[in-house]
Structure formats: C-alpha cells, structure tokens
Design a protein around this motif. Structure first.
Motif, short mmCIF file in Angstrom:
data_model
loop_
_atom_site.label_atom_id
_atom_site.label_comp_id
_atom_site.label_asym_id
_atom_site.label_seq_id
_atom_site.Cartn_x
_atom_site.Cartn_y
_atom_site.Cartn_z
N GLY A 282 0.81 -1.21 0.00
CA GLY A 282 0.00 0.00 0.00
C GLY A 282 0.85 1.26 0.00
O GLY A 282 0.50 2.26 -0.65
N ASP A 283 1.99 1.22 0.74
CA ASP A 283 2.88 2.38 0.76
C ASP A 283 3.48 2.65 -0.62
O ASP A 283 3.56 3.79 -1.08
N TRP A 284 3.93 1.56 -1.30
CA TRP A 284 4.50 1.73 -2.63
C TRP A 284 3.44 2.23 -3.62
O TRP A 284 3.73 3.08 -4.48
N ASP A 285 2.20 1.74 -3.50
CA ASP A 285 1.13 2.21 -4.40
C ASP A 285 0.79 3.67 -4.16
O ASP A 285 0.45 4.40 -5.10
N ARG A 286 0.89 4.12 -2.91
CA ARG A 286 0.63 5.54 -2.63
C ARG A 286 1.70 6.41 -3.30
O ARG A 286 1.40 7.50 -3.80
N ILE A 287 2.95 5.93 -3.30
CA ILE A 287 4.00 6.68 -3.99
C ILE A 287 3.72 6.70 -5.50
O ILE A 287 3.90 7.73 -6.18
N ARG A 288 3.27 5.59 -6.04
CA ARG A 288 2.92 5.53 -7.47
C ARG A 288 1.80 6.53 -7.79
O ARG A 288 1.85 7.24 -8.81
N ASP A 289 0.78 6.57 -6.93
CA ASP A 289 -0.32 7.51 -7.14
C ASP A 289 0.19 8.95 -7.12
O ASP A 289 -0.23 9.79 -7.92
N GLU A 290 1.09 9.21 -6.20
CA GLU A 290 1.66 10.55 -6.06
C GLU A 290 2.41 10.94 -7.34
O GLU A 290 2.27 12.07 -7.84
N ILE A 291 3.20 10.01 -7.87
CA ILE A 291 3.96 10.27 -9.10
C ILE A 291 3.01 10.45 -10.29
O ILE A 291 3.17 11.36 -11.10
N GLY A 292 2.01 9.57 -10.38
CA GLY A 292 1.05 9.66 -11.48
C GLY A 292 0.31 10.98 -11.50
O GLY A 292 0.10 11.59 -12.56
N GLU A 293 -0.09 11.47 -10.32
CA GLU A 293 -0.79 12.76 -10.24
C GLU A 293 0.13 13.90 -10.64
O GLU A 293 -0.29 14.87 -11.28
N ALA A 294 1.41 13.81 -10.24
CA ALA A 294 2.36 14.87 -10.58
C ALA A 294 2.63 14.91 -12.08
O ALA A 294 2.76 15.99 -12.68
N ILE A 295 2.70 13.75 -12.73
CA ILE A 295 2.91 13.70 -14.17
C ILE A 295 1.68 14.20 -14.91
O ILE A 295 1.76 14.94 -15.89
N GLY A 296 0.49 13.82 -14.45
CA GLY A 296 -0.76 14.29 -15.04
C GLY A 296 -1.10 13.55 -16.34
O GLY A 296 -0.39 12.65 -16.77
N GLY A 297 -2.21 13.98 -16.93
CA GLY A 297 -2.63 13.39 -18.20
C GLY A 297 -3.20 12.00 -18.08
O GLY A 297 -3.17 11.22 -19.04
N GLU A 298 -3.73 11.65 -16.91
CA GLU A 298 -4.27 10.30 -16.74
C GLU A 298 -5.45 10.07 -17.68
O GLU A 298 -6.31 10.93 -17.86
N GLY A 299 -5.48 8.93 -18.31
CA GLY A 299 -6.57 8.59 -19.23
C GLY A 299 -6.18 7.39 -20.07
O GLY A 299 -5.12 6.77 -19.87
N ASN A 300 -7.02 7.06 -21.04
CA ASN A 300 -6.77 5.90 -21.88
C ASN A 300 -5.56 6.08 -22.79
O ASN A 300 -5.04 5.10 -23.34
N ASP A 301 -5.11 7.33 -22.98
CA ASP A 301 -3.98 7.58 -23.87
C ASP A 301 -2.67 7.74 -23.11
O ASP A 301 -1.69 8.25 -23.66
N ARG A 302 -2.64 7.34 -21.84
CA ARG A 302 -1.38 7.37 -21.08
C ARG A 302 -1.08 5.97 -20.54
O ARG A 302 -1.92 5.37 -19.87
N TRP A 303 0.12 5.48 -20.86
CA TRP A 303 0.57 4.19 -20.36
C TRP A 303 1.72 4.46 -19.40
O TRP A 303 2.82 4.80 -19.82
N LEU A 304 1.46 4.34 -18.10
CA LEU A 304 2.45 4.68 -17.08
C LEU A 304 2.85 3.45 -16.28
O LEU A 304 2.00 2.79 -15.68
N THR A 305 4.14 3.13 -16.30
CA THR A 305 4.68 2.02 -15.54
C THR A 305 5.70 2.56 -14.54
O THR A 305 6.62 3.30 -14.94
N ILE A 306 5.54 2.24 -13.27
CA ILE A 306 6.45 2.71 -12.22
C ILE A 306 6.98 1.49 -11.47
O ILE A 306 6.20 0.70 -10.92
#
Length: 316
Positions: A282-306
């Motif tokens: 859960g801690d690692w996923d929270r960091i992933r969420d934090e990074i994803g929000e900072a990068i932005g552009g979430e949607g079907n046209d973004r493929w993000l692997t952390i």
C-alpha cells in the motif's frame, strides 16, 4: 439549432464521417466540372479531394479501433489478444501515409502543369470553371472552420489534419477562382492570348505552394513512428522523477518515454538502496499515485509504468 451538433461534429468519428461524405461530393463535382470546362486544375482539385477522402476513410477505421481499445469489453477476443497495447501506433502511420499521398498527387499535378505550359496551354470554358470555384470555395471554407473548432475541442490529430486539408483545398479553389475570373475578363481583348496559359500556370503555382505545407505533420508522425522522445515530455517527467528521488531518499531513477500519436508511454524505474526499510504494498502504491498525479494526463492515452528496484540492471 446547434449547427455542429446537427452536422454530427460531437465526436472524432462523426466529424470524419461528415467530412468523407462532403469530400466525396466535392470530388465528384470537381471531376465532372473539370471535364465540362476542359480544366486540368479543376480535375486535379477533384482528384486531390478524392485522395483525401480515401485517407479519411482509413483514418475513420483507425479512430474506431482506438476507441474500441479504450473499452476492451467491446473488442473481439482475437483483437484483444493480438493487440494488447491497443492501436495507437496506427495513428502516425495513417497520418504519414495521408501526407505522402497528397504530396505525391500534388507533385504529379505540378509536372503535368509544367508540361501543359510548354505545350501552349489549353482553352477553357471559364463560365463553368467560375461556377465550380464559387460553390467549392464556400463548401471548403465552411468545413475548414467547423473542423478547426472541432479539432481543438476533441484534441484529435486526425480532425486537425482533415481541417488543414480543407484549408488547402479552399486555397487551391480560391486561387483558381481568381485566375478564372481574370481569364474570363481578358477573353475577346488584345490580351486573349494569355487565356490558354491560365489553367496550367495557376495549377503549377498552387502545387508549389501546397507541396511543402504538410511537411510539419509528416515530420511529427515519422518521429512518433520512430519513437523519438518529445523533449517537453522528457523535461516534465525528469522534474517529477528527480523530486520523487529527493523526497523519498531513493538513489536515482531511469526514465523511458515515447509518444505515438495521442498515446504517451512512460516507464519509470526508481533505484532504491538495498538497506531501505521494508514497506507494505500500500505504501508503494501511494507513492505511485503521487507520481502519477504529478505527471498528469491520466486517461486511456497514457501508459504509465512505475517500478521500484534495488538492482540497477532491472532499470537498464
């Protein structure tokens, strides 16, 4: 009544379907009037439109596949199994093909126009030619305005390119109209000798102008096909990743980025010290969420692997 909604301009596929229908009518109109007036420039205008319509059909198919890949429940099992990363890679391929075909048609027309000039030009029925130019110019201007607005609203490269095609077609027709009016005016005067040269001359000028116009689109689509990393995206992701390394005490990171049409693929590997205290998932996923929000552009046209790893070879 909302004209754009009435014309079906509320989605990418609807815009392309409308454009294909109108383009086909304009193409047939141009070829018919080219034959009636004896004008190769009008016939070229119709053939150019017909080539554009064929590419719009292909763009519509790809747009439909991309829409289906965004909702995998609507895809057949075979397509879903064979194209697990979707159909985004087809978009720059179609754009490149579209631009190459239109430039090829224009180059062929330029060669024919030069040949006609050297052969003494051709006689036209200017009244038929002027009627064609007026009707077609109004149609092109209307479609260009509506599609330009739709392209911005829908953020679609297909629609934006189609709008540019209407602008180019309208520019061709405007040049033809001016030339035909001049030709009509000089008939029966001492300058009548110019009239046979008007059609091939204006066609040559138009081709010289429009051939370079799609080069920027071709350059971008080729960059997408070759997976060239966009520098603006790289700077943004580097800033987010560097801030994450500093905030959480990681050792370093590796970033791998590509843009394919509207699709952005981002892979981030964070190198963590071997003696880092254990954390739950859960801690690692929270960091992933934090990074994803900072990068932005979430949607079907973004493929993000952390990925978090203590072995730098996994990130190389």
């Amino acid at each position: 009544m909302n004209v754009k909604h009435h014309l079906g301009f509320d989605s990418e596929q609807a815009v392309l379907r409308t454009s294909i229908a109108v383009t086909t009518v304009v193409a047939g109109f141009g070829i018919a009037f080219g034959i009636l007036s004896g004008s190769f420039s009008i016939a070229f205008d119709g053939i150019y439109s017909l080539a554009d319509a064929s590419m719009s059909v292909l763009a519509l198919v790809v747009s439909r596949l991309i829409a289906l890949s965004a909702d995998s429940s609507q895809m057949s099992g075979k397509l879903r199994d064979r194209f697990t990363m979707g159909f985004w890679h087809l978009e720059p391929i179609v754009l490149s093909l579209n631009v190459t075909l239109l430039m090829g048609v224009s180059i062929y027309a330029l060669v024919n126009a030069i040949g006609s000039l050297l052969a003494g030009g051709r006689v036209l029925e200017f009244d038929f030619a002027i009627l064609y130019a007026v009707v077609t110019l109004i149609t092109c201007a209307t479609m260009a305005i509506l599609e330009t607005r739709a392209g911005k609203r829908l953020r679609s490269d297909f629609v934006k390119l189609d709008a540019k095609s209407w602008v180019m077609s309208g520019s061709i027709t405007a040049a033809l109209l001016i030339a035909f009016c001049f030709g009509y005016a000089v008939e029966g005067t001492r300058h009548a000798w110019i009239a046979p040269y008007i059609d091939p001359a204006v066609l040559a000028i138009v081709c010289v102008v429009i051939i370079p116009l799609p080069i920027a689109t071709l350059k971008r689509s080729l960059s997408d096909i070759l997976l060239v990393t966009p520098q603006s995206l790289k700077r943004h992701v580097d800033e987010v990743a560097a801030a994450t390394v500093a905030r959480h005490g990681f050792l370093s990171y590796r970033a791998y980025l590509a843009r394919v049409g509207r699709f952005k693929q981002i892979e981030l590997y964070f190198i963590v010290a071997a003696d880092t205290p254990a954390r739950n998932i859960g801690d690692w996923d929270r960091i992933r969420d934090e990074i994803g929000e900072a990068i932005g552009g979430e949607g079907n046209d973004r493929w993000l692997t952390i990925v978090f790893t203590g072995d730098i070879e996994w990130a190389s």
